[in-house]
Design a protein around this motif. Sequence first.
Motif, mmCIF file in Angstrom:
data_model
loop_
_atom_site.group_PDB
_atom_site.id
_atom_site.type_symbol
_atom_site.label_atom_id
_atom_site.label_comp_id
_atom_site.label_asym_id
_atom_site.label_seq_id
_atom_site.Cartn_x
_atom_site.Cartn_y
_atom_site.Cartn_z
ATOM 1 N N VAL A 1 0.844 -1.206 0.000
ATOM 2 C CA VAL A 1 0.000 0.000 0.000
ATOM 3 C C VAL A 1 0.874 1.249 0.000
ATOM 4 O O VAL A 1 0.654 2.189 -0.781
ATOM 5 C CB VAL A 1 -0.957 -0.007 1.212
ATOM 6 C CG1 VAL A 1 -1.695 1.330 1.307
ATOM 7 C CG2 VAL A 1 -1.964 -1.145 1.093
ATOM 8 N N GLY A 2 1.886 1.289 0.872
ATOM 9 C CA GLY A 2 2.759 2.458 0.936
ATOM 10 C C GLY A 2 3.539 2.669 -0.344
ATOM 11 O O GLY A 2 3.663 3.800 -0.840
ATOM 12 N N MET A 3 4.094 1.599 -0.908
ATOM 13 C CA MET A 3 4.826 1.705 -2.164
ATOM 14 C C MET A 3 3.917 2.212 -3.277
ATOM 15 O O MET A 3 4.320 3.034 -4.112
ATOM 16 C CB MET A 3 5.420 0.344 -2.519
ATOM 17 C CG MET A 3 6.227 0.300 -3.801
ATOM 18 S SD MET A 3 5.225 -0.063 -5.264
ATOM 19 C CE MET A 3 4.689 -1.733 -4.894
ATOM 20 N N SER A 4 2.681 1.748 -3.301
ATOM 21 C CA SER A 4 1.743 2.145 -4.346
ATOM 22 C C SER A 4 1.426 3.636 -4.279
ATOM 23 O O SER A 4 1.355 4.321 -5.308
ATOM 24 C CB SER A 4 0.447 1.341 -4.213
ATOM 25 O OG SER A 4 0.693 -0.042 -4.338
ATOM 26 N N GLU A 5 1.240 4.140 -3.064
ATOM 27 C CA GLU A 5 0.945 5.572 -2.927
ATOM 28 C C GLU A 5 2.139 6.411 -3.366
ATOM 29 O O GLU A 5 1.977 7.441 -4.029
ATOM 30 C CB GLU A 5 0.556 5.900 -1.495
ATOM 31 C CG GLU A 5 0.059 7.332 -1.331
ATOM 32 C CD GLU A 5 -0.622 7.591 -0.015
ATOM 33 O OE1 GLU A 5 -1.218 8.674 0.120
ATOM 34 O OE2 GLU A 5 -0.578 6.722 0.881
ATOM 35 N N SER A 6 3.331 5.957 -3.023
ATOM 36 C CA SER A 6 4.530 6.665 -3.462
ATOM 37 C C SER A 6 4.644 6.662 -4.985
ATOM 38 O O SER A 6 5.001 7.674 -5.608
ATOM 39 C CB SER A 6 5.762 5.993 -2.845
ATOM 40 O OG SER A 6 6.946 6.662 -3.239
ATOM 41 N N LEU A 7 4.316 5.523 -5.591
ATOM 42 C CA LEU A 7 4.347 5.405 -7.050
ATOM 43 C C LEU A 7 3.385 6.400 -7.696
ATOM 44 O O LEU A 7 3.713 7.061 -8.691
ATOM 45 C CB LEU A 7 3.976 3.972 -7.440
ATOM 46 C CG LEU A 7 4.257 3.516 -8.860
ATOM 47 C CD1 LEU A 7 5.755 3.420 -9.105
ATOM 48 C CD2 LEU A 7 3.591 2.162 -9.114
ATOM 49 N N LEU A 8 2.194 6.514 -7.118
ATOM 50 C CA LEU A 8 1.209 7.458 -7.653
ATOM 51 C C LEU A 8 1.699 8.893 -7.529
ATOM 52 O O LEU A 8 1.541 9.697 -8.453
ATOM 53 C CB LEU A 8 -0.118 7.276 -6.908
ATOM 54 C CG LEU A 8 -1.268 8.200 -7.337
ATOM 55 C CD1 LEU A 8 -1.632 7.975 -8.799
ATOM 56 C CD2 LEU A 8 -2.484 7.972 -6.442
ATOM 57 N N LEU A 9 2.289 9.225 -6.383
ATOM 58 C CA LEU A 9 2.794 10.577 -6.184
ATOM 59 C C LEU A 9 3.890 10.915 -7.189
ATOM 60 O O LEU A 9 3.971 12.033 -7.687
ATOM 61 C CB LEU A 9 3.328 10.725 -4.760
ATOM 62 C CG LEU A 9 2.289 10.739 -3.639
ATOM 63 C CD1 LEU A 9 2.966 10.655 -2.280
ATOM 64 C CD2 LEU A 9 1.418 11.986 -3.720
ATOM 65 N N GLU A 10 4.721 9.936 -7.481
ATOM 66 C CA GLU A 10 5.859 10.198 -8.366
ATOM 67 C C GLU A 10 5.473 10.241 -9.845
ATOM 68 O O GLU A 10 6.007 11.054 -10.612
ATOM 69 C CB GLU A 10 6.937 9.137 -8.153
ATOM 70 C CG GLU A 10 8.227 9.419 -8.904
ATOM 71 C CD GLU A 10 9.363 8.476 -8.526
ATOM 72 O OE1 GLU A 10 10.457 8.621 -9.108
ATOM 73 O OE2 GLU A 10 9.155 7.598 -7.660
ATOM 74 N N TYR A 11 4.541 9.367 -10.255
ATOM 75 C CA TYR A 11 4.273 9.224 -11.683
ATOM 76 C C TYR A 11 2.842 9.548 -12.105
ATOM 77 O O TYR A 11 2.524 9.471 -13.291
ATOM 78 C CB TYR A 11 4.608 7.791 -12.131
ATOM 79 C CG TYR A 11 6.064 7.465 -12.017
ATOM 80 C CD1 TYR A 11 6.976 7.952 -12.956
ATOM 81 C CD2 TYR A 11 6.555 6.677 -10.978
ATOM 82 C CE1 TYR A 11 8.330 7.654 -12.859
ATOM 83 C CE2 TYR A 11 7.903 6.370 -10.868
ATOM 84 C CZ TYR A 11 8.780 6.869 -11.812
ATOM 85 O OH TYR A 11 10.121 6.584 -11.707
#
Length: 272
Positions: free
Chosen positions: A162-172
């Motif tokens: 979940v945390g990795m996914s949110e970071s991915l969304l923020l970045e890309y």
Amino acid sequence: MRSLKHKVVVLTGASSGIGRATALALAAKGAKLHLVARRQRLLESVCVEARALGCSATPHALDVRDTDAYSLMADQVHAEHGRVDVLINNAGVGVTKSFMETSADDWEWIFDTNLHAVVHGIRMFLPTMISQGDGTIVNVASLAGVMANTLAAYSASKFAVVGMSESLLLEYGSKGLKVVVVCPGVIDTEIATASIVANRANSASGPSLQKLLAAYGAPPELVARDIVKALHRPRFMVPTPMHATVLRGIHRMVPELARMLIRRLSQEADGG
């Protein structure tokens, strides 16, 4: 996306449970499927079912932890289509052991499948999605990834997703990438029955958990339905089905009440 017809979809963990149900739901929409799972015979059976619904379905029998095999599969998808529209990271495992029973090897095994393989898959397909200016990554986490259960290693791996996914969304997200995290609740799948999970668990809680899932678990088709809905109208967090939405709401408003409910379910799963 308005239509899934002819969209190129890579789906892991496709041979049973949520993966199989999702494959068939996408097949009914006319997607071009590349299905990944360890069990070749079951995977090919799902492909036959998918093709009967009028779509193309290609099986890739491999373990998602095998980075060389996974990379080769990604190269094949890119060579055939020149693009990929949707990546659904569904493959996952768990161990029905208490914290102290869960060994270092168990922790490594769970994180290799539930997190590291997800990261590797994203790294294989994200550059293509960015170059296209469009693409959707669906990470199937768990309700245990937003509110912990008593399977510490499993829950920790899903929190990480979940945390990795949110970071991915923020970045890309500004580059056309859509990220969806699906958080199923209690689903009647093989994760505690016929899969490698139950065999590896070697714990007294395994059979009780099987009974719990059979008694209370929702059918995986409900999760597949919500995944398809999220592809049409992407939103970041998708708890599914309704009981997961309710439990997450309780957890956010009255955390201790949610913990009490989880403890009761856990005690029942432990045979208590």
